[in-house]
Design an enzyme around this catalytic site. Structure first.
Site, mmCIF file in Angstrom:
data_model
loop_
_atom_site.group_PDB
_atom_site.id
_atom_site.type_symbol
_atom_site.label_atom_id
_atom_site.label_comp_id
_atom_site.label_asym_id
_atom_site.label_seq_id
_atom_site.Cartn_x
_atom_site.Cartn_y
_atom_site.Cartn_z
ATOM 1 N N PRO A 2 0.824 -1.213 0.000
ATOM 2 C CA PRO A 2 0.000 0.000 0.000
ATOM 3 C C PRO A 2 0.854 1.258 0.000
ATOM 4 O O PRO A 2 1.848 1.352 0.718
ATOM 5 C CB PRO A 2 -0.797 -0.099 1.307
ATOM 6 C CG PRO A 2 -0.763 -1.537 1.672
ATOM 7 C CD PRO A 2 0.549 -2.050 1.165
ATOM 8 N N LYS A 32 -3.266 -5.153 6.028
ATOM 9 C CA LYS A 32 -1.976 -5.547 5.452
ATOM 10 C C LYS A 32 -0.863 -5.189 6.427
ATOM 11 O O LYS A 32 -0.978 -4.233 7.192
ATOM 12 C CB LYS A 32 -1.758 -4.859 4.105
ATOM 13 C CG LYS A 32 -2.787 -5.301 3.072
ATOM 14 C CD LYS A 32 -2.379 -4.931 1.681
ATOM 15 C CE LYS A 32 -3.415 -5.492 0.703
ATOM 16 N NZ LYS A 32 -3.004 -5.312 -0.677
#
Length: 112
Positions: A2, A32
């Protein structure tokens, strides 16, 4: 992988603190590991929105596997974060979401 990129026309006083908070928020919101999260801050940019140079932000969030089902809750989370930490009204924030194909994002001499 990300990546959250925040562009704003205001001055960010505590870059390190905001980077740490943003990293944690993105990791949690996407589920995540924070070890893969990258945050970029660009402040004092020359920008306008709706004909005004008042406080505003343009945000980009890229993440592998991001789906359109996630974007509404992510928009809420990101807008709340920016409003609380930068005092920018959510109506003056645009967010662009992107989900690149794994082969189109490189890391550590390879791709995902």
């Amino acid at each position: 992988m990300p990546v959250l990129s925040v562009h704003t026309n205001i001055t960010i006083e505590d870059n390190d603190g905001l980077l740490k908070k943003a990293s944690s928020i993105v990791s949690e919101a996407l589920g995540k590991p924070e070890g893969y999260v990258m945050i970029m801050l660009s402040d004092r940019e020359v920008m306008s929105f709706a004909g005004s140079t008042g406080p505003l932000a343009y945000v980009e969030l890229k993440s592998l596997g991001l789906t359109s089902d996630q974007t509404t809750s992510l928009s809420e989370t990101i807008c709340a974060f920016i409003e609380q930490n930068l005092s920018i009204d959510p109506s003056r924030i645009y967010i662009e979401f992107a989900s690149p194909e794994r082969a189109m994002f490189g890391w550590n001499r390879s791709t995902f």
